[in-house]
Design a protein around this motif. Sequence first.
Motif, mmCIF file in Angstrom:
data_model
loop_
_atom_site.group_PDB
_atom_site.id
_atom_site.type_symbol
_atom_site.label_atom_id
_atom_site.label_comp_id
_atom_site.label_asym_id
_atom_site.label_seq_id
_atom_site.Cartn_x
_atom_site.Cartn_y
_atom_site.Cartn_z
ATOM 1 N N ASP A 280 -51.274 39.482 -50.648
ATOM 2 C CA ASP A 280 -50.685 40.348 -51.648
ATOM 3 C C ASP A 280 -51.788 40.977 -52.493
ATOM 4 N N THR B 170 -41.730 38.568 -44.973
ATOM 5 C CA THR B 170 -42.060 37.997 -46.274
ATOM 6 C C THR B 170 -41.510 36.588 -46.369
ATOM 7 N N GLU B 171 -41.929 35.897 -47.399
ATOM 8 C CA GLU B 171 -41.473 34.529 -47.613
ATOM 9 C C GLU B 171 -39.954 34.466 -47.752
ATOM 10 N N ASN C 221 -42.080 46.368 -40.995
ATOM 11 C CA ASN C 221 -41.506 45.325 -41.832
ATOM 12 C C ASN C 221 -40.100 44.982 -41.364
ATOM 13 N N ASP D 229 -46.424 38.518 -44.786
ATOM 14 C CA ASP D 229 -46.750 39.547 -45.771
ATOM 15 C C ASP D 229 -46.697 38.986 -47.189
ATOM 16 N N ASP D 230 -47.381 39.666 -48.111
ATOM 17 C CA ASP D 230 -47.365 39.324 -49.542
ATOM 18 C C ASP D 230 -47.806 37.891 -49.788
#
Length: 270
Positions: free
Chosen positions: A193, A142-143, A108, A170-171
């Motif tokens: 997610d 992630t966003e 990540n 991600d998510d």
Amino acid sequence: MSDAMILDAETGPDLGRVLDHAPNLADAIAAGEIETVYQPQFTLPDDRLIGAEALARWQHPELGTIGAAPLFAIAAQQGVMTKLSEHIVDNALREVIHWPANVRLSVNILPEEVAREGFADAFIVRMAEAGIEPKRLTVEITEEVLLGNLPKAAVTLAALRDEGVRTALDDFGAGFCNFRYLKILPLDYLKLDRSMVEGITRDERDLAVLRGIVAMASALGLRVIAEGIEHEDQRTIVAEEGCDTYQGFVRAAPMSAMRFRELALPQAAF
């Protein structure tokens, strides 16, 4: 503590208690107290181990096991987010050389890291120093990364892709889901997610949303990773609907580096 009891980013002690009792995290990182654990990832539909996501874990003497979410909350409060992220990723880069060559690593990356000038070049150097082939690595963003500076994120991720590194959004489904991201960014995976899969066994609308996302991803040439698969019927459905990979407690909780090596060793035959 057994691997089944290792806590991931969604569980652990109350965040308020963690923040109240948190010692200097920079000291804990320097002392090697923050461990990197590995969440196995499996292919669908054949359940072959394909890789692992690196996650943070801290065995706190008072609070017990602290997962990634509270750890990074402490890091944000103390101004050591990047230090913690780099520690987790560097641990993982040192570990992956012990895995079969066809087993991948996902790490990540924080918004502030992607936005930092020269991040891609520095990351490529870190991989080279660790002796890791870039094609074995996936970075998960992630966003939140994209809300800050989408053009900068696109340039950074393109530089990593040029070296062979893959990228997962991600998510997916947890935030605003601006589909412009899917046009601009050099993505390889959408990582759903857990909220996008938890209701698919009982709610037709949830299942319809999953089908729509998988169809869109397929049209864009993206693979779909299902996260948070906790029950066999969920695994069956995401396989039937065309997801490519999954991770979750139905097969394996996050585990120590040594335990993951033992799990991954048979994959050397593939």
